[in-house]
Design an enzyme around this catalytic site. Structure first.
Site, PDB file in Angstrom:
ATOM      1  N   LYS A 251       0.682  -1.411  -0.073  1.00  9.49           N
ATOM      2  CA  LYS A 251      -0.033   0.109  -0.071  1.00  9.49           C
ATOM      3  C   LYS A 251       0.720   1.198   0.002  1.00  9.49           C
ATOM      4  O   LYS A 251       0.366   2.415  -0.444  1.00  9.49           O
ATOM      5  CB  LYS A 251      -0.899  -0.002   1.185  1.00  9.49           C
ATOM      6  CG  LYS A 251      -2.105  -0.806   0.915  1.00  9.49           C
ATOM      7  CD  LYS A 251      -3.106  -0.805   1.960  1.00  9.49           C
ATOM      8  CE  LYS A 251      -4.649  -1.548   1.759  1.00  9.49           C
ATOM      9  NZ  LYS A 251      -5.437  -1.911   2.736  1.00  9.49           N
ATOM     10  N   HIS A 276      -1.661  -2.987  -5.096  1.00 10.52           N
ATOM     11  CA  HIS A 276      -0.782  -3.206  -3.892  1.00 10.52           C
ATOM     12  C   HIS A 276      -0.176  -4.486  -3.533  1.00 10.52           C
ATOM     13  O   HIS A 276       0.590  -4.720  -2.946  1.00 10.52           O
ATOM     14  CB  HIS A 276      -1.466  -2.585  -2.666  1.00 10.52           C
ATOM     15  CG  HIS A 276      -2.804  -3.555  -2.048  1.00 10.52           C
ATOM     16  ND1 HIS A 276      -3.911  -3.599  -2.265  1.00 10.52           N
ATOM     17  CD2 HIS A 276      -2.358  -4.315  -0.840  1.00 10.52           C
ATOM     18  CE1 HIS A 276      -4.415  -4.578  -1.532  1.00 10.52           C
ATOM     19  NE2 HIS A 276      -3.658  -4.909  -0.720  1.00 10.52           N
ATOM     20  N   HIS A 302      -3.188 -12.397  -0.589  1.00 11.67           N
ATOM     21  CA  HIS A 302      -4.164 -12.251   0.481  1.00 11.67           C
ATOM     22  C   HIS A 302      -5.632 -11.895  -0.164  1.00 11.67           C
ATOM     23  O   HIS A 302      -6.575 -11.660   0.693  1.00 11.67           O
ATOM     24  CB  HIS A 302      -3.752 -11.760   1.688  1.00 11.67           C
ATOM     25  CG  HIS A 302      -3.409 -10.117   1.462  1.00 11.67           C
ATOM     26  ND1 HIS A 302      -2.505  -9.733   0.811  1.00 11.67           N
ATOM     27  CD2 HIS A 302      -4.387  -9.156   2.044  1.00 11.67           C
ATOM     28  CE1 HIS A 302      -2.486  -8.386   0.787  1.00 11.67           C
ATOM     29  NE2 HIS A 302      -3.701  -7.982   1.636  1.00 11.67           N
ATOM     30  N   ASP A 331      -7.773 -10.978   8.087  1.00  9.31           N
ATOM     31  CA  ASP A 331      -7.724  -9.566   7.750  1.00  9.31           C
ATOM     32  C   ASP A 331      -9.063  -9.148   7.757  1.00  9.31           C
ATOM     33  O   ASP A 331      -9.426  -7.976   8.105  1.00  9.31           O
ATOM     34  CB  ASP A 331      -6.896  -9.429   6.593  1.00  9.31           C
ATOM     35  CG  ASP A 331      -6.581  -8.133   6.089  1.00  9.31           C
ATOM     36  OD1 ASP A 331      -6.408  -7.200   7.155  1.00  9.31           O
ATOM     37  OD2 ASP A 331      -6.479  -7.478   4.910  1.00  9.31           O
TER      38      ASP A 331
END
Lengths: 398, 398
Positions: A251, A276, A302, A331
């Site tokens: 990010k 990202h 992810h 997350d």
């Protein structure tokens, strides 16, 4: 110098090798004490480490109490305590003089003896301390790493003073132990240093996203709980724990206008935002370190989804690396259940229903099942790493 | 089992402690070989480490050649070489069988012996190999860490076969050595892992600033050269080398509009830009690790100027931490002498004249003097970590 039998010395060599091979500190300290007791026929003993000039009792063993109370209860008696280096105690004197202190019977000390024998432990636990041997653990520079205190040498079932040959062996063992302890402390400190660096890498990356350092810690712990519940090996669990903080490091490469845009992203903006994952992979690439390799795997994958609708590679099912499957759920769970600058935490029922609903589409059914089995434990993690209002203050200042 | 004299075993214990205390791998390997030769009266020897199933000769010692050629020339003969684990060589066979291979005289081997004696070294250097002892270095799990090969046992000035007691001692030493080598490799790997993490933290932070990973490496190496030239202790130099990559980590907190603005910043924008020092300090705060503490010091103070006109605290002279004084110059030097997205490197004379002109106002006179004494070496660093066009490509893609 007393000659020790060659065979005993050979055994000592092997103990030295065993100590050097043990990097986990508490296991090492137990081993040092039990081997020292074995070589000196000591009924009991205490191992102290030198912490900033004081001796901290880290481990105690007492064979008589263990037989009387059982292993669990006799262990539970032990309370960590501190004695100063100096002549107030036998262990302290050994550290102060950097030499062995040996007392045949603490109950019958001469009146001019400098040592105050403290009978508190004996009275509390109906034990009787007599012979006493304190050996300083000196490193190669001659500095005191700790003290090995041995109590009540046993010969033919009787308590006797420690023999010269026992004292000699105990000194040899204490030197080996000193190096092994220093090495274990060095290993521990290097591991902690690296963990600290990895987390700060995560924190730096989340800064612009207005995420908090606690978010990193929570995702890391949730992932660990899930991985443990899935019965992954302890090394694998540790890797996931250490690697997960960097999942969003990419990010740093996303422009503010997109990263911090309120509301929905345009399609063209979403394309940039999704980069990202690949930027993260680039920052974490080309490492020989397993933790960095796993962190790269997690960073890139992810946002993949179980049904193949994720990004960047539209992987499906177990094409998605297991570590990324786990962090994906951890997350999202944290995003739903935590306060953010722009939202309050969702109610618990809503969090649960979203996660259940998205199992099999977004999340791996196996990971999800493991997560729900450790759900109560995740709440403890949230309490430990709770965000307060102050956590968010730093973001307002710019 | 041959009984060894107790005193020799006691010496072995001390050697084991010395080995365990030595964490620097090449010093450790030299010590293992020289101690093994001392205990076995061996004229020469080679120490191999197991690297991915091959034995790599890491260290060789030869007393006869050392006396004939001198220390420097005899050391210069050594070339690292690899032998496979297996029956092609004596060392390889010791690793393959995980047992001692002992040959009384390699020049008089029976015709059916499986070992090929390679006379190349002897012929090239006018040396004559006879007795030969290869001992596998086994760790506690029984895995081969390496092989200790000892050549030409000397007794009364004659080359003799290695005695049983020598073989016994060599085995004990090899076991101690195996653990010490594994520990040294672990320490090395943990240090490398941490260094890797610290650099990536720096890389992540510089990403948005369109700096390259090479910038991090160059500033780190320039700082090291200056610190060495200033005669700081080697630990301090290493800290500065490892801590300097994070000097701009706080830039993660600066909005794009300001960080990437072409041309001059407005006063109000400059105030925000200068916050990167304090944001960096915040990201790096509260660590017990010396490297993180130094990195925080550098992050917060690397824009202070010698005459007190810097930021954020307008420190003057030696109020500015020495580490920050050094990185301040290294960072500006790299900015001037490197290509950036928006500029070509300045010509060398211009770089030098700017740095000289700003000495005493921006830069510490002592740091600056040290820098100019190592100026040639900094050019080598620039060649090693040169930015190519490809380095900049990633920034264009977003």
């Amino acid at each position: 110098m007393t000659q020790i039998q060659a065979q005993q010395m050979e055994e000592l060599l092997n103990v030295g090798i065993a100590l050097s091979s043990t990097h986990e500190l508490s296991a090492l300290l137990e081993m040092i004490l039990s081997e020292s007791r074995r070589f000196t026929y000591a009924d009991a003993g205490t191992l102290y480490l030198n912490k900033n000039g004081n001796l901290v009792a880290e481990v105690a063993q007492n064979n008589t109490l263990r037989r009387r109370l059982g292993s669990q209860r006799s262990t539970a008696i032990f309370r960590r305590f501190t004695v100063p280096i100096g002549f107030d105690s036998i262990a302290g004197a050994a550290a102060e003089t950097r030499d062995v202190v040996h007392i045949d019977d603490v109950q019958n000390q001469p009146h001019n003896s400098p040592f105050q024998y403290n009978p508190a432990f004996d009275r509390a636990h109906n034990y009787s301390t007599h012979s006493n041997l304190a050996v300083p653990m000196l490193n190669r520079q001659g500095n005191v790493v700790g003290v090995l205190q041995l109590i009540n040498a046993i010969h033919d079932g009787q308590i006797v003073p420690f023999s010269d040959s026992c004292i000699h062996v105990a000194k040899a063992l204490a030197s080996q132990a000193a190096v092994a302890v220093e090495n274990a402390l060095l290993t521990e400190s290097l591991k902690n240093a690296n963990l600290d660096s990895l987390r700060r890498l995560g924190v730096a990356a989340e800064w612009r996203d207005k995420e908090t350092a606690n978010h990193i810690m929570r995702v890391s712990h949730f992932s660990q709980l899930i991985a443990e519940e899935m019965r992954l090996g302890s090394d694998h669990v540790e890797l996931i724990f250490n690697a997960s903080p960097m999942h969003d490091v990419g990010k740093v490469g996303i422009p503010d206008a997109i990263l911090n845009k309120p509301g929905r992203l345009e399609d063209s903006e979403r394309v940039v935002m999704e980069k990202h994952c690949e930027i993260g992979a680039d920052i974490l690439k080309d490492s020989d370190e397993p933790v960095m390799q796993v962190s790269r795997t997690i960073a890139v994958a992810h946002h993949e989804k179980w049904d193949g609708t994720g990004y960047p590679n539209k992987l499906t099912g177990d094409q998605i690396p297991l570590e990324a499957q786990i962090v994906a759920l951890a997350d999202v769970y944290d995003a739903l259940s935590s306060k953010r600058c722009y939202k309050d935490p969702f109610p618990e029922e809503k969090v649960i229903s979203i996660l259940k609903n998205d199992t099999g589409s977004h999340f791996s059914p196996i990971v999800s099942a493991a997560f729900f089995r450790v759900y109560e434990a995740t709440k403890k993690v949230r309490e430990t790493f709770d965000d307060t209002e102050a956590t968010f203050d730093k973001f307002v200042s710019l």
